[in-house]
Design a protein around this motif. Structure first.
Motif, PDB file in Angstrom:
ATOM      1  N   GLU A   1      21.460   4.553 -18.542  1.00  0.00           N
ATOM      2  CA  GLU A   1      22.087   5.067 -17.248  1.00  0.00           C
ATOM      3  C   GLU A   1      21.335   5.024 -16.143  1.00  0.00           C
ATOM      4  O   GLU A   1      21.769   4.975 -15.003  1.00  0.00           O
ATOM      5  CB  GLU A   1      22.436   6.460 -17.625  1.00  0.00           C
ATOM      6  CG  GLU A   1      23.560   6.611 -18.623  1.00  0.00           C
ATOM      7  CD  GLU A   1      23.194   6.369 -20.224  1.00  0.00           C
ATOM      8  OE1 GLU A   1      22.051   6.456 -20.509  1.00  0.00           O
ATOM      9  OE2 GLU A   1      23.906   6.038 -21.007  1.00  0.00           O
ATOM     10  N   ALA A   2      20.032   5.192 -16.335  1.00  0.00           N
ATOM     11  CA  ALA A   2      19.067   5.122 -15.334  1.00  0.00           C
ATOM     12  C   ALA A   2      19.023   3.615 -14.705  1.00  0.00           C
ATOM     13  O   ALA A   2      19.010   3.673 -13.298  1.00  0.00           O
ATOM     14  CB  ALA A   2      17.586   5.470 -15.689  1.00  0.00           C
ATOM     15  N   LEU A   3      19.168   2.800 -15.518  1.00  0.00           N
ATOM     16  CA  LEU A   3      19.215   1.157 -15.047  1.00  0.00           C
ATOM     17  C   LEU A   3      20.499   1.024 -14.263  1.00  0.00           C
ATOM     18  O   LEU A   3      20.449   0.615 -12.954  1.00  0.00           O
ATOM     19  CB  LEU A   3      19.298   0.310 -16.187  1.00  0.00           C
ATOM     20  CG  LEU A   3      19.814  -1.092 -15.726  1.00  0.00           C
ATOM     21  CD1 LEU A   3      18.185  -1.683 -14.977  1.00  0.00           C
ATOM     22  CD2 LEU A   3      19.876  -1.867 -16.931  1.00  0.00           C
ATOM     23  N   LEU A   4      21.759   1.600 -14.835  1.00  0.00           N
ATOM     24  CA  LEU A   4      22.920   1.569 -14.063  1.00  0.00           C
ATOM     25  C   LEU A   4      22.885   2.283 -12.623  1.00  0.00           C
ATOM     26  O   LEU A   4      23.451   1.568 -11.838  1.00  0.00           O
ATOM     27  CB  LEU A   4      24.102   1.750 -14.951  1.00  0.00           C
ATOM     28  CG  LEU A   4      24.461   1.366 -16.310  1.00  0.00           C
ATOM     29  CD1 LEU A   4      25.326   1.678 -17.288  1.00  0.00           C
ATOM     30  CD2 LEU A   4      24.548  -0.386 -16.016  1.00  0.00           C
ATOM     31  N   ALA A   5      22.445   3.477 -12.652  1.00  0.00           N
ATOM     32  CA  ALA A   5      22.342   4.033 -11.323  1.00  0.00           C
ATOM     33  C   ALA A   5      21.402   3.341 -10.382  1.00  0.00           C
ATOM     34  O   ALA A   5      21.598   3.308  -9.274  1.00  0.00           O
ATOM     35  CB  ALA A   5      21.689   5.500 -11.417  1.00  0.00           C
ATOM     36  N   THR A   6      20.456   2.910 -10.862  1.00  0.00           N
ATOM     37  CA  THR A   6      19.522   1.990  -9.948  1.00  0.00           C
ATOM     38  C   THR A   6      20.254   0.879  -9.374  1.00  0.00           C
ATOM     39  O   THR A   6      20.182   0.499  -8.118  1.00  0.00           O
ATOM     40  CB  THR A   6      18.064   1.606 -10.823  1.00  0.00           C
ATOM     41  OG1 THR A   6      17.625   3.033 -11.037  1.00  0.00           O
ATOM     42  CG2 THR A   6      17.304   0.949  -9.865  1.00  0.00           C
ATOM     43  N   ALA A   7      20.901   0.124 -10.297  1.00  0.00           N
ATOM     44  CA  ALA A   7      21.900  -1.088  -9.837  1.00  0.00           C
ATOM     45  C   ALA A   7      22.697  -0.614  -8.923  1.00  0.00           C
ATOM     46  O   ALA A   7      22.951  -1.476  -8.072  1.00  0.00           O
ATOM     47  CB  ALA A   7      22.369  -1.655 -11.175  1.00  0.00           C
TER      48      ALA A   7
ATOM     49  N   THR B   1       0.863  -1.206  -0.004  1.00  0.00           N
ATOM     50  CA  THR B   1      -0.004   0.123  -0.045  1.00  0.00           C
ATOM     51  C   THR B   1       0.724   1.286  -0.054  1.00  0.00           C
ATOM     52  O   THR B   1       0.468   2.128   0.286  1.00  0.00           O
ATOM     53  CB  THR B   1      -0.883   0.170   1.173  1.00  0.00           C
ATOM     54  OG1 THR B   1      -0.204  -0.014   2.364  1.00  0.00           O
ATOM     55  CG2 THR B   1      -1.727  -0.998   1.223  1.00  0.00           C
ATOM     56  N   THR B   2       2.246   1.155  -0.382  1.00  0.00           N
ATOM     57  CA  THR B   2       3.030   2.123  -0.240  1.00  0.00           C
ATOM     58  C   THR B   2       3.197   2.723  -1.608  1.00  0.00           C
ATOM     59  O   THR B   2       2.977   1.912  -2.666  1.00  0.00           O
ATOM     60  CB  THR B   2       4.454   1.918   0.202  1.00  0.00           C
ATOM     61  OG1 THR B   2       4.739   0.708  -0.383  1.00  0.00           O
ATOM     62  CG2 THR B   2       4.215   1.524   1.600  1.00  0.00           C
ATOM     63  N   THR B   3       3.743   3.949  -1.674  1.00  0.00           N
ATOM     64  CA  THR B   3       4.160   4.574  -3.086  1.00  0.00           C
ATOM     65  C   THR B   3       5.520   4.338  -3.222  1.00  0.00           C
ATOM     66  O   THR B   3       6.224   3.865  -2.313  1.00  0.00           O
ATOM     67  CB  THR B   3       3.936   6.051  -2.765  1.00  0.00           C
ATOM     68  OG1 THR B   3       4.822   6.614  -2.092  1.00  0.00           O
ATOM     69  CG2 THR B   3       2.492   6.344  -2.748  1.00  0.00           C
ATOM     70  N   GLN B   4       6.046   4.559  -4.393  1.00  0.00           N
ATOM     71  CA  GLN B   4       7.293   4.422  -4.911  1.00  0.00           C
ATOM     72  C   GLN B   4       8.471   4.869  -3.908  1.00  0.00           C
ATOM     73  O   GLN B   4       9.401   4.242  -3.548  1.00  0.00           O
ATOM     74  CB  GLN B   4       7.469   4.610  -6.335  1.00  0.00           C
ATOM     75  CG  GLN B   4       7.571   6.226  -6.577  1.00  0.00           C
ATOM     76  CD  GLN B   4       7.898   6.459  -8.211  1.00  0.00           C
ATOM     77  OE1 GLN B   4       8.141   5.404  -8.889  1.00  0.00           O
ATOM     78  NE2 GLN B   4       7.869   7.655  -8.221  1.00  0.00           N
ATOM     79  N   ARG B   5       8.145   5.972  -3.396  1.00  0.00           N
ATOM     80  CA  ARG B   5       9.121   6.765  -2.659  1.00  0.00           C
ATOM     81  C   ARG B   5       9.311   6.321  -1.066  1.00  0.00           C
ATOM     82  O   ARG B   5      10.260   6.670  -0.603  1.00  0.00           O
ATOM     83  CB  ARG B   5       9.126   8.271  -3.002  1.00  0.00           C
ATOM     84  CG  ARG B   5       9.391   8.858  -4.347  1.00  0.00           C
ATOM     85  CD  ARG B   5      10.887   8.492  -4.812  1.00  0.00           C
ATOM     86  NE  ARG B   5      10.866   8.844  -6.199  1.00  0.00           N
ATOM     87  CZ  ARG B   5      11.893   8.434  -6.920  1.00  0.00           C
ATOM     88  NH1 ARG B   5      13.026   7.832  -6.344  1.00  0.00           N
ATOM     89  NH2 ARG B   5      12.095   8.796  -8.246  1.00  0.00           N
ATOM     90  N   GLU B   6       8.116   5.624  -0.756  1.00  0.00           N
ATOM     91  CA  GLU B   6       7.952   5.337   0.364  1.00  0.00           C
ATOM     92  C   GLU B   6       8.900   4.015   0.833  1.00  0.00           C
ATOM     93  O   GLU B   6       9.252   3.705   1.744  1.00  0.00           O
ATOM     94  CB  GLU B   6       6.837   5.122   1.067  1.00  0.00           C
ATOM     95  CG  GLU B   6       5.936   6.323   1.221  1.00  0.00           C
ATOM     96  CD  GLU B   6       4.439   6.444   1.225  1.00  0.00           C
ATOM     97  OE1 GLU B   6       3.664   5.208   0.801  1.00  0.00           O
ATOM     98  OE2 GLU B   6       3.728   7.297   1.753  1.00  0.00           O
ATOM     99  N   VAL B   7       8.845   3.238  -0.381  1.00  0.00           N
ATOM    100  CA  VAL B   7       9.583   1.935  -0.409  1.00  0.00           C
ATOM    101  C   VAL B   7      11.034   2.280  -0.429  1.00  0.00           C
ATOM    102  O   VAL B   7      11.516   2.527  -1.410  1.00  0.00           O
ATOM    103  CB  VAL B   7       8.754   0.964  -1.407  1.00  0.00           C
ATOM    104  CG1 VAL B   7       9.687  -0.376  -1.365  1.00  0.00           C
ATOM    105  CG2 VAL B   7       7.681   0.930  -1.409  1.00  0.00           C
TER     106      VAL B   7
ATOM    107  N   ASP C   1      18.491   2.850  -2.866  1.00  0.00           N
ATOM    108  CA  ASP C   1      18.839   4.103  -2.568  1.00  0.00           C
ATOM    109  C   ASP C   1      18.717   5.046  -3.720  1.00  0.00           C
ATOM    110  O   ASP C   1      18.796   6.085  -3.567  1.00  0.00           O
ATOM    111  CB  ASP C   1      20.402   3.959  -2.499  1.00  0.00           C
ATOM    112  CG  ASP C   1      20.959   3.690  -1.129  1.00  0.00           C
ATOM    113  OD1 ASP C   1      20.216   3.644  -0.396  1.00  0.00           O
ATOM    114  OD2 ASP C   1      21.987   3.115  -1.194  1.00  0.00           O
ATOM    115  N   HIS C   2      18.153   4.513  -4.936  1.00  0.00           N
ATOM    116  CA  HIS C   2      18.211   5.359  -6.081  1.00  0.00           C
ATOM    117  C   HIS C   2      16.960   4.713  -7.070  1.00  0.00           C
ATOM    118  O   HIS C   2      17.057   3.553  -7.294  1.00  0.00           O
ATOM    119  CB  HIS C   2      19.324   5.357  -7.006  1.00  0.00           C
ATOM    120  CG  HIS C   2      19.061   6.256  -8.395  1.00  0.00           C
ATOM    121  ND1 HIS C   2      19.060   7.439  -8.338  1.00  0.00           N
ATOM    122  CD2 HIS C   2      18.842   5.608  -9.733  1.00  0.00           C
ATOM    123  CE1 HIS C   2      18.722   8.052  -9.563  1.00  0.00           C
ATOM    124  NE2 HIS C   2      18.778   6.917 -10.332  1.00  0.00           N
ATOM    125  N   LEU C   3      15.984   5.619  -7.319  1.00  0.00           N
ATOM    126  CA  LEU C   3      15.035   5.177  -8.397  1.00  0.00           C
ATOM    127  C   LEU C   3      14.863   6.363  -9.299  1.00  0.00           C
ATOM    128  O   LEU C   3      14.880   7.471  -9.163  1.00  0.00           O
ATOM    129  CB  LEU C   3      13.545   4.837  -7.788  1.00  0.00           C
ATOM    130  CG  LEU C   3      13.442   3.651  -6.877  1.00  0.00           C
ATOM    131  CD1 LEU C   3      11.949   3.870  -6.009  1.00  0.00           C
ATOM    132  CD2 LEU C   3      13.487   2.480  -7.773  1.00  0.00           C
TER     133      LEU C   3
END
Length: 177
Positions: A163-169, A36-42, A51-53
Motif C-alpha cells: 500500500e505504501a508503494l501504491l500511495a507513492t505511485a 545535499t537535500t533530505t528526503q522531505r526537502e526533495v 507528493d507522497h513518501l
C-alpha cells in the motif's frame, strides 16, 4: 538468482558509490548526481512531482543512466549502514524517457527485457496508478504517462507494505504545466 547483467549493474553501482569508476566510463553507465537535500526537502525528479513518501526512508541519492537508448532518472533512498556495514534500498523512483516507450504495451515489453524477466512467468497485475494505466507486482509498479515517458517504482517489501508503494505511485506524476 542474479543474472550476469544484474551482477554487472550491481558491481558498477558499488564501484560508483566507492568512487572507483575510471574517468573513461561510458555515458551509458550510471553517474551520481550530487544531492545535499533530505528526503522531505526533495519534491521533484526530472519534471515529476513527488507528493507522497512513506515514513522511515533513509538518505536519497539521484542517478541518471541510459540503457538501450532509453534514459532513466532515479532517486534512491537507502538506510544504513547496519552493524555489518550494509545498506538497504528503501525506495526507488524512476522516470523513463525514450522512443521505445510508445504505449503501455511497449513499456511492459521494454521493462520485461530490462529486468530480464520471463514474459510468461512475470505475473503483472494491471493497475490504475493515479491518472495512468500500468502494472504492479510485489514491491514494484510502473506506468505509462505519454509517448516517450513512463515511471517505475520499487519498494523494500520487508519494511514497507504494498500500500505504501501504491500511495507513492499515485503521488509521483508529471508536474503541472
Amino acid at each position: 538468482m542474479f543474472t550476469a547483467r544484474t551482477r554487472l549493474v550491481a558491481s558498477g553501482f558499488i564501484a560508483l558509490l566507492a568512487g572507483l569508476l575510471p574517468a573513461s566510463v561510458p555515458a551509458a553507465q550510471a553517474r551520481e548526481i550530487p544531492s545535499t537535500t533530505t528526503q522531505r526537502e526533495v519534491c521533484t525528479l526530472d519534471g515529476f512531482v513527488i507528493d507522497h513518501l512513506p515514513d522511515g526512508l533513509g538518505t536519497p541519492s539521484d542517478f541518471e543512466y541510459e540503457w538501450e537508448e532509453v534514459t532513466f532518472h532515479s532517486r534512491v533512498w537507502e538506510t544504513g549502514p547496519d552493524p555489518d556495514g550494509a545498506t538497504k534500498v528503501d525506495l526507488t523512483l524512476k522516470t523513463i524517457r525514450g522512443d521505445r516507450v510508445a504505449d503501455l504495451e511497449t513499456l511492459r515489453e521494454f521493462l520485461t527485457e530490462y529486468h530480464e524477466k520471463d514474459p510468461a512467468a512475470w505475473q503483472l497485475t494491471p493497475a490504475q496508478l493515479g491518472s495512468y494505466g500500468g502494472y504492479t507486482v510485489d514491491g514494484q509498479a510502473f506506468y505509462f504517462v505519454s509517448p516517450g515517458l513512463a515511471a517505475e517504482l520499487t519498494i523494500d517489501r520487508t519494511r514497507f507494505p504494498q500500500e505504501a508503494l501504491l500511495a507513492t505511485a499515485e503521488g509521483f506524476h508529471p508536474a503541472p504545466a
